[in-house]
Design a protein around this motif. Structure first.
Motif, PDB file in Angstrom:
ATOM      1  N   SER A 198       2.362   2.164   8.804  1.00  0.00           N
ATOM      2  CA  SER A 198       2.149   1.322   9.984  1.00  0.00           C
ATOM      3  C   SER A 198       0.679   0.929  10.093  1.00  0.00           C
ATOM      4  O   SER A 198      -0.200   1.573   9.501  1.00  0.00           O
ATOM      5  CB  SER A 198       2.562   2.090  11.240  1.00  0.00           C
ATOM      6  OG  SER A 198       1.691   3.194  11.396  1.00  0.00           O
ATOM      7  N   LEU A 199       0.442  -0.117  10.883  1.00  0.00           N
ATOM      8  CA  LEU A 199      -0.919  -0.622  11.047  1.00  0.00           C
ATOM      9  C   LEU A 199      -1.844   0.450  11.646  1.00  0.00           C
ATOM     10  O   LEU A 199      -3.022   0.537  11.304  1.00  0.00           O
ATOM     11  CB  LEU A 199      -0.893  -1.863  11.943  1.00  0.00           C
ATOM     12  CG  LEU A 199      -2.142  -2.748  11.900  1.00  0.00           C
ATOM     13  CD1 LEU A 199      -2.407  -3.246  10.489  1.00  0.00           C
ATOM     14  CD2 LEU A 199      -1.990  -3.918  12.852  1.00  0.00           C
TER      15      LEU A 199
ATOM     16  N   PRO B 208       0.840  -1.207   0.000  1.00  0.00           N
ATOM     17  CA  PRO B 208       0.000   0.000   0.000  1.00  0.00           C
ATOM     18  C   PRO B 208       0.869   1.249   0.000  1.00  0.00           C
ATOM     19  O   PRO B 208       1.943   1.270   0.626  1.00  0.00           O
ATOM     20  CB  PRO B 208      -0.783  -0.129   1.313  1.00  0.00           C
ATOM     21  CG  PRO B 208      -0.741  -1.571   1.664  1.00  0.00           C
ATOM     22  CD  PRO B 208       0.549  -2.095   1.132  1.00  0.00           C
ATOM     23  N   LYS B 209       0.420   2.274  -0.706  1.00  0.00           N
ATOM     24  CA  LYS B 209       1.227   3.490  -0.834  1.00  0.00           C
ATOM     25  C   LYS B 209       0.764   4.585   0.118  1.00  0.00           C
ATOM     26  O   LYS B 209       1.430   5.589   0.280  1.00  0.00           O
ATOM     27  CB  LYS B 209       1.143   4.015  -2.269  1.00  0.00           C
ATOM     28  CG  LYS B 209       1.747   3.044  -3.271  1.00  0.00           C
ATOM     29  CD  LYS B 209       1.963   3.716  -4.614  1.00  0.00           C
ATOM     30  CE  LYS B 209       2.505   2.731  -5.639  1.00  0.00           C
ATOM     31  NZ  LYS B 209       3.607   1.904  -5.141  1.00  0.00           N
ATOM     32  N   SER B 210      -0.409   4.398   0.759  1.00  0.00           N
ATOM     33  CA  SER B 210      -0.956   5.502   1.557  1.00  0.00           C
ATOM     34  C   SER B 210      -0.690   5.363   3.056  1.00  0.00           C
ATOM     35  O   SER B 210      -1.051   6.245   3.816  1.00  0.00           O
ATOM     36  CB  SER B 210      -2.459   5.616   1.308  1.00  0.00           C
ATOM     37  OG  SER B 210      -3.101   4.436   1.741  1.00  0.00           O
TER      38      SER B 210
ATOM     39  N   GLU C  19      -6.741   0.486   1.647  1.00  0.00           N
ATOM     40  CA  GLU C  19      -5.911   0.266   0.451  1.00  0.00           C
ATOM     41  C   GLU C  19      -5.441  -1.187   0.383  1.00  0.00           C
ATOM     42  O   GLU C  19      -5.265  -1.731  -0.711  1.00  0.00           O
ATOM     43  CB  GLU C  19      -4.715   1.239   0.427  1.00  0.00           C
ATOM     44  CG  GLU C  19      -4.059   1.258  -0.956  1.00  0.00           C
ATOM     45  CD  GLU C  19      -2.770   2.072  -1.013  1.00  0.00           C
ATOM     46  OE1 GLU C  19      -2.446   2.775  -0.036  1.00  0.00           O
ATOM     47  OE2 GLU C  19      -2.072   1.961  -2.053  1.00  0.00           O
ATOM     48  N   MET C  20      -5.238  -1.798   1.549  1.00  0.00           N
ATOM     49  CA  MET C  20      -4.816  -3.213   1.549  1.00  0.00           C
ATOM     50  C   MET C  20      -5.883  -4.080   0.867  1.00  0.00           C
ATOM     51  O   MET C  20      -5.577  -4.890  -0.013  1.00  0.00           O
ATOM     52  CB  MET C  20      -4.583  -3.675   2.992  1.00  0.00           C
ATOM     53  CG  MET C  20      -4.058  -5.088   3.074  1.00  0.00           C
ATOM     54  SD  MET C  20      -2.500  -5.280   2.178  1.00  0.00           S
ATOM     55  CE  MET C  20      -1.408  -5.676   3.501  1.00  0.00           C
ATOM     56  N   LEU C  21      -7.144  -3.880   1.270  1.00  0.00           N
ATOM     57  CA  LEU C  21      -8.246  -4.631   0.659  1.00  0.00           C
ATOM     58  C   LEU C  21      -8.300  -4.352  -0.845  1.00  0.00           C
ATOM     59  O   LEU C  21      -8.477  -5.263  -1.668  1.00  0.00           O
ATOM     60  CB  LEU C  21      -9.582  -4.220   1.302  1.00  0.00           C
ATOM     61  CG  LEU C  21     -10.824  -4.794   0.628  1.00  0.00           C
ATOM     62  CD1 LEU C  21     -10.948  -6.292   0.900  1.00  0.00           C
ATOM     63  CD2 LEU C  21     -12.091  -4.079   1.088  1.00  0.00           C
TER      64      LEU C  21
END
Ligand code: HEM
Length: 347
Positions: free
Chosen positions: A26-27, A21-23, A33-35
């Motif tokens: 850290s968690l 992910p680019k945005s 964006e991961m989805l």
């Protein structure tokens, strides 16, 4: 020899280390964006499987003769049905993405500009290998590689090449044209019921035309001219009359054992068209909820563009719409026994 390890066999490391992910980093700052990345990757994997099955089917057809009596045709139908099941699955997947809201999407939308699913080469290859042509595409000017957000020159060249190789539609048309069901040897005993002379038109079709004419209601009278055009003059779209006659004949007499598989094949093609268009529709509705009337990241008009593809992008429309020319079962001309018993399975 060392035992094969699951993760090595399916190259899991490569797959699971391909989400960047680019945005966020850290968690704690994590967002959807991961989805978004994972769902696109899953789609592309299924596209790959669809292309694999499609190439296999084309390969079976490309051989000079397809033996309808052998496993060939049932393998073709099985593979095409599998493509249908995958399309059903990827239709359902849209609802996973719909758990993301429009505001969630805005958190990272700008990082992906001008990337877009529009640039999915595999999706374009599926369309092209099924038989969709560039000139049929809605807003074909969007495809110019010089346009920001379009496909790259190399990807477009590949799509163009797929369009010009034997597409599934081309191969199906050739196969339909070779159907031997009207060979004179099977029709010697046939008693024509229509006195009208239709020149060199086969006696079966002279009778069928008459039965079709009788079946039309008053406000459908112009359908008869359409019948002549489709089956004896220009054909429809890029499908010639002989292929459309065979498709109609198979649909009419699908109860005959020799036509079971050919009918299933034609039916599955219509199903694939329908499922793909269901996907286009679901994607379009999702996009409208997500970005309203804004332009897409790929620079098209967005939802408006996608809505246009739903009504225009079909590969097998002419075959599906043969239904226009069906008549009631009981009104069909009765086939000669010689045809029922002896027609060759090899076409
Ligand atoms: C938030 C989710 C999504 C949004 C807002 C979205 C938006 C759009 C938009 C606006 C377009 C038109 C081209 C453009 O201007 O960008 C498009 C095209 C496309 N998208 Fe999506 N999309 C989303 C998810 C997906 C997913 C998960 C896939 C799966 C691969 C996908 C595949 C495609 C394909 C194949 C096209 C080309 C369709 C065509 O031209 O017929 N999209 N998308």
């Amino acid at each position: 020899m060392q035992d094969l390890y699951y993760a090595d066999y399916i190259e899991l490391d490569t797959i699971l280390n391909s989400q960047h992910p680019k945005s966020f980093e850290s968690l704690e700052e994590g967002n959807d964006e991961m989805l978004f990345i994972i769902i696109h990757q899953v789609y592309e994997l299924w596209f790959k499987q669809i292309l694999f099955e499609l190439d296999l089917v084309r390969h079976i057809f490309i051989r000079d003769r397809i033996n309808d009596n052998s496993d060939d045709l049932s393998r073709v139908v099985q593979k095409l049905k599998r493509i249908g099941k995958i399309l059903e699955l990827i239709n359902q997947q849209v609802s996973v993405l719909e758990t993301m809201t429009a505001l969630d999407f805005l958190e990272f939308r700008n990082v992906l500009l001008p990337a877009s699913g529009f640039q999915s080469k595999q999706f374009r290859l599926i369309e092209a290998k099924l038989g969709l042509k560039m000139e049929q595409r809605y807003k074909k000017e969007y495809y110019k590689y010089t346009r920001r957000g379009s496909l790259s020159e190399a990807d477009l060249r590949e799509v163009d090449q797929a369009e010009n190789e034997s597409t599934l539609k081309d191969l199906i048309v050739r196969w339909l044209e070779r159907m031997p069901y009207l060979d004179e040897q099977y029709w010697q005993e046939y008693k024509q019921s229509t006195p009208v002379d239709h020149g060199d038109r086969h006696k079966f079709w002279a009778d069928y035309r008459n039965a079709y004419k009788t079946s039309l209601s008053g406000n459908e009278a112009d359908r008869l001219a359409e019948f002549d055009k489709v089956f004896f003059e220009t054909g429809r779209g890029n499908v010639p009359p002989a292929a459309l006659r065979a498709a109609l004949f198979i649909t009419l007499y699908r109860n005959l054992p020799i036509f079971h598989l050919p009918f299933e094949l034609l039916n599955t093609l219509s199903e694939i068209d329908e499922l793909l268009s269901n996907w286009r529709y679901r994607h379009f509705m999702m996009v409208r909820r997500m970005i309203g009337l804004r332009v897409g990241t790929g620079g098209t008009s967005g939802a408006g563009y996608l809505e246009g593809t739903v009504s225009q992008h079909y590969a097998f429309r002419e075959i599906t719409e043969v239904a226009t020319f069906l008549i009631e079962r009981s009104k069909r001309p009765v086939l000669p026994d010689a045809l029922k018993e002896k027609v060759s399975f090899n076409v």
